[in-house]
Design a protein around this motif. Sequence first.
Motif, PDB file in Angstrom:
ATOM      1  N   ASP A  21      36.962 -25.444  12.449  1.00  7.46           N
ATOM      2  CA  ASP A  21      36.809 -25.245  11.006  1.00  7.46           C
ATOM      3  C   ASP A  21      35.361 -24.842  10.739  1.00  7.46           C
ATOM      4  OD1 ASP A  21      37.038 -25.273   8.201  1.00  7.46           O
ATOM      5  OD2 ASP A  21      36.696 -27.429   8.077  1.00  7.46           O
ATOM      6  N   TYR A  22      35.154 -23.716  10.081  1.00  4.97           N
ATOM      7  CA  TYR A  22      33.808 -23.278   9.712  1.00  4.97           C
ATOM      8  C   TYR A  22      33.451 -23.966   8.399  1.00  4.97           C
ATOM      9  CZ  TYR A  22      30.134 -20.019   8.111  1.00  4.97           C
ATOM     10  OH  TYR A  22      28.975 -19.450   7.630  1.00  4.97           O
ATOM     11  N   SER A  23      32.501 -24.891   8.461  1.00  6.90           N
ATOM     12  CA  SER A  23      32.073 -25.644   7.297  1.00  6.90           C
ATOM     13  C   SER A  23      30.616 -25.314   6.997  1.00  6.90           C
ATOM     14  CB  SER A  23      32.226 -27.142   7.587  1.00  6.90           C
ATOM     15  OG  SER A  23      31.765 -27.898   6.498  1.00  6.90           O
ATOM     16  N   ARG A  25      27.553 -26.466   4.320  1.00  5.06           N
ATOM     17  CA  ARG A  25      27.128 -27.436   3.297  1.00  5.06           C
ATOM     18  C   ARG A  25      28.283 -28.324   2.850  1.00  5.06           C
ATOM     19  NH1 ARG A  25      22.933 -23.573  -0.095  1.00  5.06           N
ATOM     20  NH2 ARG A  25      21.480 -23.366   1.621  1.00  5.06           N
ATOM     21  N   GLY A  26      29.105 -28.724   3.817  1.00 11.16           N
ATOM     22  CA  GLY A  26      30.191 -29.642   3.549  1.00 11.16           C
ATOM     23  C   GLY A  26      31.459 -29.030   2.994  1.00 11.16           C
ATOM     24  N   LEU A  27      31.467 -27.706   2.798  1.00 11.89           N
ATOM     25  CA  LEU A  27      32.651 -27.036   2.263  1.00 11.89           C
ATOM     26  C   LEU A  27      33.249 -26.112   3.316  1.00 11.89           C
ATOM     27  CD1 LEU A  27      31.210 -26.018  -1.220  1.00 11.89           C
ATOM     28  CD2 LEU A  27      32.687 -27.959  -0.705  1.00 11.89           C
ATOM     29  N   THR A  28      34.565 -26.222   3.512  1.00 10.48           N
ATOM     30  CA  THR A  28      35.222 -25.360   4.485  1.00 10.48           C
ATOM     31  C   THR A  28      35.181 -23.908   4.023  1.00 10.48           C
ATOM     32  OG1 THR A  28      37.236 -24.953   5.746  1.00 10.48           O
ATOM     33  CG2 THR A  28      37.534 -25.771   3.509  1.00 10.48           C
ATOM     34  N   GLN A  29      34.914 -23.024   4.953  1.00 11.56           N
ATOM     35  CA  GLN A  29      34.885 -21.592   4.668  1.00 11.56           C
ATOM     36  C   GLN A  29      36.144 -20.892   5.181  1.00 11.56           C
ATOM     37  OE1 GLN A  29      31.953 -20.372   2.907  1.00 11.56           O
ATOM     38  NE2 GLN A  29      31.970 -22.592   2.734  1.00 11.56           N
ATOM     39  N   THR A  30      36.977 -21.637   5.911  1.00 16.74           N
ATOM     40  CA  THR A  30      38.173 -21.058   6.520  1.00 16.74           C
ATOM     41  C   THR A  30      39.444 -21.814   6.128  1.00 16.74           C
ATOM     42  OG1 THR A  30      37.762 -22.395   8.493  1.00 16.74           O
ATOM     43  CG2 THR A  30      36.956 -20.116   8.524  1.00 16.74           C
ATOM     44  N   LYS A  32      40.066 -24.830   6.453  1.00 18.72           N
ATOM     45  CA  LYS A  32      40.304 -25.746   7.581  1.00 18.72           C
ATOM     46  C   LYS A  32      41.042 -25.089   8.745  1.00 18.72           C
ATOM     47  CE  LYS A  32      39.746 -29.835   4.886  1.00 18.72           C
ATOM     48  NZ  LYS A  32      40.067 -31.209   4.677  1.00 18.72           N
TER      49      LYS A  32
END
Length: 84
Positions: A21-23, A25-30, A32
Amino acid sequence: LSGAAMAQDTAVSFNVGATSDYSFRGLTQTAKDPAVFGGVDVSSGIFYAGAWASNVDWGIETDVYAGVKPTLGPVTFDLGVIYY
């Protein structure tokens, strides 16, 4: 500098990887989902530049950066810019 002198002082490196999972600043970019990423870096003397890319939920993220690393006595400075 001549082309030969510059070629001897130039280094190129590559990187590639994967994550579950590309995260950022704590937010997933993909959403999950897994991500595959890679980049290239070029340096010559005190100058460097590079690019990095990864899949994200909305397409492809591409980051580019460049800078200069001058030395003053025992201290090395890193003055750079990045666009992502």
